[in-house]
Design a protein around this motif. Structure first.
Motif, mmCIF file in Angstrom:
data_model
loop_
_atom_site.group_PDB
_atom_site.id
_atom_site.type_symbol
_atom_site.label_atom_id
_atom_site.label_comp_id
_atom_site.label_asym_id
_atom_site.label_seq_id
_atom_site.Cartn_x
_atom_site.Cartn_y
_atom_site.Cartn_z
ATOM 1 N N SER A 122 9.931 -3.717 9.761
ATOM 2 C CA SER A 122 10.685 -5.188 9.326
ATOM 3 C C SER A 122 10.418 -3.784 7.639
ATOM 4 N N TYR A 123 11.493 -4.355 7.309
ATOM 5 C CA TYR A 123 11.849 -3.631 5.854
ATOM 6 C C TYR A 123 10.516 -4.617 5.045
ATOM 7 N N ASN A 124 11.184 -5.838 5.483
ATOM 8 C CA ASN A 124 10.787 -6.969 4.990
ATOM 9 C C ASN A 124 8.845 -7.463 4.582
ATOM 10 N N ASN A 125 8.207 -6.482 5.225
ATOM 11 C CA ASN A 125 6.644 -6.314 5.656
ATOM 12 C C ASN A 125 5.491 -5.442 4.696
ATOM 13 N N ASN A 126 6.046 -4.586 4.580
ATOM 14 C CA ASN A 126 6.147 -3.014 3.937
ATOM 15 C C ASN A 126 6.138 -2.420 3.186
ATOM 16 N N LEU A 127 4.660 -2.794 1.717
ATOM 17 C CA LEU A 127 5.500 -1.893 0.850
ATOM 18 C C LEU A 127 5.204 -0.777 0.621
ATOM 19 N N HIS A 128 5.672 0.170 0.157
ATOM 20 C CA HIS A 128 4.462 2.188 0.231
ATOM 21 C C HIS A 128 4.366 2.155 -1.447
ATOM 22 N N LEU A 129 4.377 3.088 -1.919
ATOM 23 C CA LEU A 129 4.225 3.485 -3.511
ATOM 24 C C LEU A 129 3.997 4.719 -2.827
ATOM 25 N N PHE A 130 4.924 5.336 -4.403
ATOM 26 C CA PHE A 130 4.455 7.046 -4.266
ATOM 27 C C PHE A 130 4.726 7.299 -5.660
ATOM 28 N N PHE A 131 4.097 8.535 -6.526
ATOM 29 C CA PHE A 131 3.961 9.047 -7.578
ATOM 30 C C PHE A 131 4.464 10.216 -8.284
ATOM 31 N N SER A 132 4.935 10.608 -9.469
ATOM 32 C CA SER A 132 5.020 11.801 -9.565
ATOM 33 C C SER A 132 4.800 12.153 -11.292
ATOM 34 N N ASP A 133 4.890 13.097 -11.018
ATOM 35 C CA ASP A 133 5.218 13.887 -13.453
ATOM 36 C C ASP A 133 6.084 13.878 -13.532
ATOM 37 N N GLU A 134 7.570 14.009 -13.080
ATOM 38 C CA GLU A 134 8.669 13.681 -13.010
ATOM 39 C C GLU A 134 9.647 13.331 -12.747
ATOM 40 N N LEU A 135 10.458 12.806 -12.375
ATOM 41 C CA LEU A 135 11.699 12.014 -11.506
ATOM 42 C C LEU A 135 12.339 12.869 -11.235
ATOM 43 N N ILE A 136 12.557 13.971 -11.124
ATOM 44 C CA ILE A 136 14.106 14.689 -10.503
ATOM 45 C C ILE A 136 12.500 16.003 -9.875
ATOM 46 N N SER A 137 11.783 15.177 -8.890
ATOM 47 C CA SER A 137 10.747 16.556 -8.559
ATOM 48 C C SER A 137 10.989 16.198 -6.859
ATOM 49 N N ASP A 138 10.446 17.432 -6.598
ATOM 50 C CA ASP A 138 9.883 17.290 -4.508
ATOM 51 C C ASP A 138 8.686 17.027 -4.655
ATOM 52 N N ASN A 139 7.887 16.962 -5.578
ATOM 53 C CA ASN A 139 6.743 15.765 -5.755
ATOM 54 C C ASN A 139 6.004 15.159 -5.647
ATOM 55 N N TRP A 140 6.890 14.415 -4.523
ATOM 56 C CA TRP A 140 6.405 12.545 -4.745
ATOM 57 C C TRP A 140 5.041 11.831 -3.436
ATOM 58 N N PHE A 141 4.180 11.651 -4.156
ATOM 59 C CA PHE A 141 3.097 11.873 -3.652
ATOM 60 C C PHE A 141 2.824 10.328 -2.763
ATOM 61 N N SER A 142 2.820 10.091 -2.189
ATOM 62 C CA SER A 142 2.074 9.062 -1.149
ATOM 63 C C SER A 142 0.758 8.824 -1.526
ATOM 64 N N HIS A 143 1.236 7.019 -1.870
ATOM 65 C CA HIS A 143 -0.319 6.193 -2.451
ATOM 66 C C HIS A 143 -1.308 6.474 -1.479
ATOM 67 N N PRO A 144 -2.371 7.081 -1.600
ATOM 68 C CA PRO A 144 -3.963 6.428 -0.964
ATOM 69 C C PRO A 144 -3.852 5.465 -0.391
ATOM 70 N N GLN A 145 -3.326 4.316 -0.819
ATOM 71 C CA GLN A 145 -3.013 2.786 -0.186
ATOM 72 C C GLN A 145 -2.640 2.382 0.508
ATOM 73 N N ASN A 146 -0.904 3.178 1.095
ATOM 74 C CA ASN A 146 -0.137 2.514 1.252
ATOM 75 C C ASN A 146 -0.378 1.858 2.666
ATOM 76 N N PRO A 147 0.187 1.155 3.507
ATOM 77 C CA PRO A 147 1.133 0.036 2.033
ATOM 78 C C PRO A 147 0.538 -0.106 1.078
ATOM 79 N N ILE A 148 1.267 -0.673 0.075
ATOM 80 C CA ILE A 148 0.077 -1.296 -0.907
ATOM 81 C C ILE A 148 0.235 -2.217 -0.341
ATOM 82 N N ILE A 149 1.391 -3.285 0.166
ATOM 83 C CA ILE A 149 1.821 -4.753 0.371
ATOM 84 C C ILE A 149 1.762 -4.389 1.718
ATOM 85 N N THR A 150 1.012 -5.869 2.519
ATOM 86 C CA THR A 150 2.041 -6.022 3.926
ATOM 87 C C THR A 150 1.865 -7.486 3.925
ATOM 88 N N ASP A 151 3.017 -8.508 3.671
ATOM 89 C CA ASP A 151 3.183 -9.558 3.738
ATOM 90 C C ASP A 151 4.590 -9.621 3.299
#
Length: 258
Positions: free
Chosen positions: A144-173
């Motif tokens: 469900s979309y309503n249950n899992n929140l994931h986080l990605f990070f990058s040094d630039e907005l327009i980028s191919d290098n979006w890294f998945s946060h190691p804690q993903n999913p950061i929220i399950t609720d």
């Protein structure tokens, strides 16, 4: 935010459609509100624009982006003096970003940020030198979309290098995972609005203070809850945003069928 929602002015769509997910931009003494318009007969959403002046006078909305697939949640971010939009278009299995060519109504596809991902309500903030992208993902038909929140990070907005946060999913609720608008900073603290999907999708909104946000850890705590209780005919709400002196929130109303 002003939480006195009973004082808010209502903007109602025609009965053959709904409006949701408002994201305002304040520029040249006007508010430009980007939002989803969903016409029931077409069974898909488009991105529309509503202009509001400082006295609350608004023009009829206009359609600015339409595709052969559903569009919603037109998140807007300004970076290097350019406006960008990351709409929800989960049917494409991509998170894509659009650039504003002529503000506010001309937008063009810029880049796919993350491919092969079934995600909704992507929300980005530039914070502590990095771009942080919060999004809700499903992995299979049982998820469900309503249950899992994931986080990605990058040094630039327009980028191919979006890294998945190691804690993903950061929220399950179900009560606080899915994004409900822009993250914002108030009194030097970072806050994340989220949807409360208990008992149902769009049952309310929570405001969460982000306590830890870095490349290794994430933690937040709920500090405020918004329930659709300011009028007897309102039964749901799921997006809130503030820009300059304007706070805007969507709500689900009881109405007579056409």
């Amino acid at each position: 935010f002003s939480f006195s929602f009973y004082k808010y002015r209502r903007i109602k769509p025609p009965k053959d459609r709904f409006w949701a997910d408002p994201f305002p931009i304040y520029l040249n003494n006007k508010y430009y509100v980007f939002f989803e318009e969903y016409i029931f007969s077409k069974k898909r959403g488009t991105i529309n624009l509503l202009e509001i002046d400082e006295n609350g006078i608004y023009k009829a909305p206009v359609k600015i982006i339409e595709k052969n697939h559903h569009l919603s949640y037109p998140f807007i971010i300004k970076s290097e003096n350019e406006y960008y939009m990351i709409p929800e278009e989960a049917e494409t299995n991509k998170i894509s970003i659009y650039k504003c060519d002529v503000f506010p109504s001309k937008w063009s596809f810029k880049k796919t940020l993350i491919d092969n991902i079934n995600a909704v309500d992507s929300t980005v903030i530039f914070y502590k030198g990095k771009f942080w992208l919060f999004t809700s993902i499903i992995k299979d038909k049982y998820d469900s979309y309503n249950n899992n929140l994931h986080l990605f990070f990058s040094d630039e907005l327009i980028s191919d290098n979006w890294f998945s946060h190691p804690q993903n999913p950061i929220i399950t609720d179900f009560s606080k995972s899915r994004s409900a608008g822009n993250l914002f900073i108030y009194n030097d603290k970072l806050y994340r609005p989220s949807q409360n999907c208990i008992p149902d999708y769009g049952s309310g909104i929570k405001i969460n203070e982000v306590l830890i946000l870095d490349e290794e850890n994430y933690n937040e705590i709920e500090v405020e809850s918004i329930t659709p209780s300011w009028s007897k005919d309102i039964i749901g709400t799921h997006t809130i945003n503030k820009e300059s002196k304007l706070t805007i929130i969507d709500s689900l109303h009881k109405v007579k069928r056409i």
